[in-house]
Design an enzyme around this catalytic site. Structure first.
Site, mmCIF file in Angstrom:
data_model
loop_
_atom_site.group_PDB
_atom_site.id
_atom_site.type_symbol
_atom_site.label_atom_id
_atom_site.label_comp_id
_atom_site.label_asym_id
_atom_site.label_seq_id
_atom_site.Cartn_x
_atom_site.Cartn_y
_atom_site.Cartn_z
ATOM 1 N N GLU A 174 0.829 -1.200 0.047
ATOM 2 C CA GLU A 174 0.007 0.121 0.221
ATOM 3 C C GLU A 174 0.950 1.296 0.006
ATOM 4 O OE1 GLU A 174 -3.591 0.132 0.300
ATOM 5 O OE2 GLU A 174 -3.597 -1.861 -0.340
ATOM 6 N N HIS A 249 -4.648 1.883 7.240
ATOM 7 C CA HIS A 249 -3.033 2.302 6.852
ATOM 8 C C HIS A 249 -2.328 2.640 8.093
ATOM 9 C CE1 HIS A 249 -4.384 2.761 2.349
ATOM 10 N NE2 HIS A 249 -3.729 1.687 2.504
ATOM 11 N N CYS A 370 -2.615 11.525 3.520
ATOM 12 C CA CYS A 370 -3.066 10.589 2.369
ATOM 13 C C CYS A 370 -2.941 11.217 1.076
ATOM 14 C CB CYS A 370 -4.473 10.375 2.705
ATOM 15 S SG CYS A 370 -4.996 9.053 3.533
#
Length: 446
Positions: A174, A249, A370
């Protein structure tokens, strides 16, 4: 050599919408089927970039990917002219059209993992695009990510852009959302910190409700291909209970920069051993680790997830002090706001808190962290980035006008079936490549 951490934020794409595609991402699921405002989303992100650039931080821009992805829809069996493909998908499988239309590439923390030249075996900056194989709408991103990174960071004397790891659950990757770097100074060798949710070939705790998207095997493979010093590479497992609470995450529960780790007390499995290892490893490279651990009694995991306290940017000023960049939701949560006031008033390294309205991104589960990919560059490497992607007054004005011209101010799920949305997006992206001077970046331009 002098080096600076640059943040490359993703421009929000014209198809920004709320389709609830990300199981495990609480905000994404909670806002499914609501109407989005792509114009507001793009401008909110752009204003953050501009304000940070005005404060003296190195700020770059990464362009959106082409959406809807006709390549994906054709691969899935929909045929005919472009408008026919969209119409068939909308009628037969609207969930697949939603996946093909997602603007999720805006969250560039998932674009790649980046290791600076001071850490790598060959003295180049290394990029590994994330395969994002846990979600269809994100698994289609890595080819375009690699093309974009190869365009911006094109000089092979300075940069190495790898292929993504094979897209299998055992190598679920990720990107930088599960990676950070500690150092005495950006230009000196540092400690790279990889956080994973589960291991494919090792027994250990795993979440029960939501999937662990990052594997130990993927993190180790990225470190090895980047040629990192094993003695300066640390791996940690994220606590599976917080994954089940919506921490999909690590950057939803922890953020690090230079010599500081800002984290929740429940972020990691065997946390004290991790702190001790990071401290000893960083000490060998000339810096003392500062761990700012937020107790659960002050900010619960649920409050951390809903406010995105830890999905913040931790930035270093020239004087060595640090500033925390948070979404406005942190000020709307009384416990989080009180903690931030106490933090900034204390004697620790974080002296200021900057608050941004990123509501459109936040409703899809993406805060300040993000939206950015951190890339440490020395002076020669920065000079090698020749595209027009560094934020300044001129670029801001051009992009603001571009958004105003091309973006809709409302996009509901049913609007994804509108074939003119594809034409609008392509027209916008074609003009954007000229603004950013990145050449024929998109498939439709080739």
């Amino acid at each position: 050599m002098n080096a600076q951490e640059a943040n490359f934020d993703g421009l929000v794409g014209p198809t920004h919408n709320y389709a609830g595609l990300s199981f495990g991402n609480v905000a994404s699921l909670n806002n499914e089927k609501s109407a989005a405002n792509p114009k507001a989303a793009a401008k909110q992100g752009l204003r953050k970039m501009k304000q940070l650039a005005d404060l003296g931080f190195a700020q770059g821009v990464l362009p959106p990917q082409e959406r809807p992805s006709l390549r994906l829809l054709r691969e899935l069996g929909f045929s005919g002219k472009d408008a026919d493909v969209i119409a068939k998908a909308a009628k037969q499988a609207p969930e697949l059209l939603a996946a093909a239309s997602s603007a999720s590439a805006m969250w560039t923390a998932n674009a790649a993992t980046v290791s600076p030249s001071a850490d790598t075996g060959d003295g180049r900056v290394h990029f590994t695009p994330a395969n994002l194989c846990s979600k269809l709408h994100r698994a289609i991103e890595h080819d375009a990510t690699r093309r974009t990174l190869s365009t911006l960071f094109a000089d092979p004397a300075h940069f190495a852009v790898h292929e993504a790891l094979t897209g299998t659950p055992a190598l679920g990757d990720e990107g930088a959302a599960n990676h950070t770097r500690f150092c005495a100074e950006y230009g000196k060798p540092g400690v790279e910190f990889f956080v994973y949710g589960r291991a494919e070939y090792r027994r250990g705790p795993e979440p029960k409700r939501f999937p662990a998207r990052q594997t130990f095997e993927a993190s180790r493979a990225v470190a090895q291909r980047h040629g990192l010093d094993e003695t300066a590479t640390v791996y940690a497992q994220q606590d599976p209970d917080v994954i089940d609470a919506g921490v999909f995450h690590n950057d939803v529960i922890s953020v690090g920069n230079r010599d500081t780790l800002f984290t929740h007390e429940r972020a990691f499995v065997n946390k004290q051993a991790i702190y001790d290892t990071l401290t000893a490893t960083l000490d060998a490279r000339g810096a003392r680790l500062n761990v700012i651990e937020v107790p659960d009694a002050a900010v619960s995991v649920n409050d951390a997830v809903t406010s995105y306290l830890f999905n913040s940017q931790l930035l270093s000023r020239a004087d060595g002090s640090q500033v925390l960049v948070v979404p406005q939701e942190c000020r709307e949560n009384a416990k989080v706001a009180a903690y931030l006031d106490e933090l900034a008033a204390g004697n620790g390294p974080i002296r200021d808190v900057l608050v941004f309205d990123l509501r459109e991104s936040m409703k899809n589960g993406g805060g300040p962290a993000c939206l950015r990919l951190r890339v440490v560059l020395n002076d020669a490497e920065r000079a090698a980035v020749t595209s027009n992607v560094w934020m300044n007054d001129t670029l801001f004005a051009s992009l603001d006008a571009w958004i105003e011209k091309h973006y809709r101010d409302r996009l509901a799920p049913e609007d994804l079936a509108d074939p003119t949305l594809l034409d609008e997006s392509r027209t916008a992206l074609d003009e954007l490549t000229q603004i950013l001077r990145v050449g024929s970046l998109y498939d439709f331009q080739r």
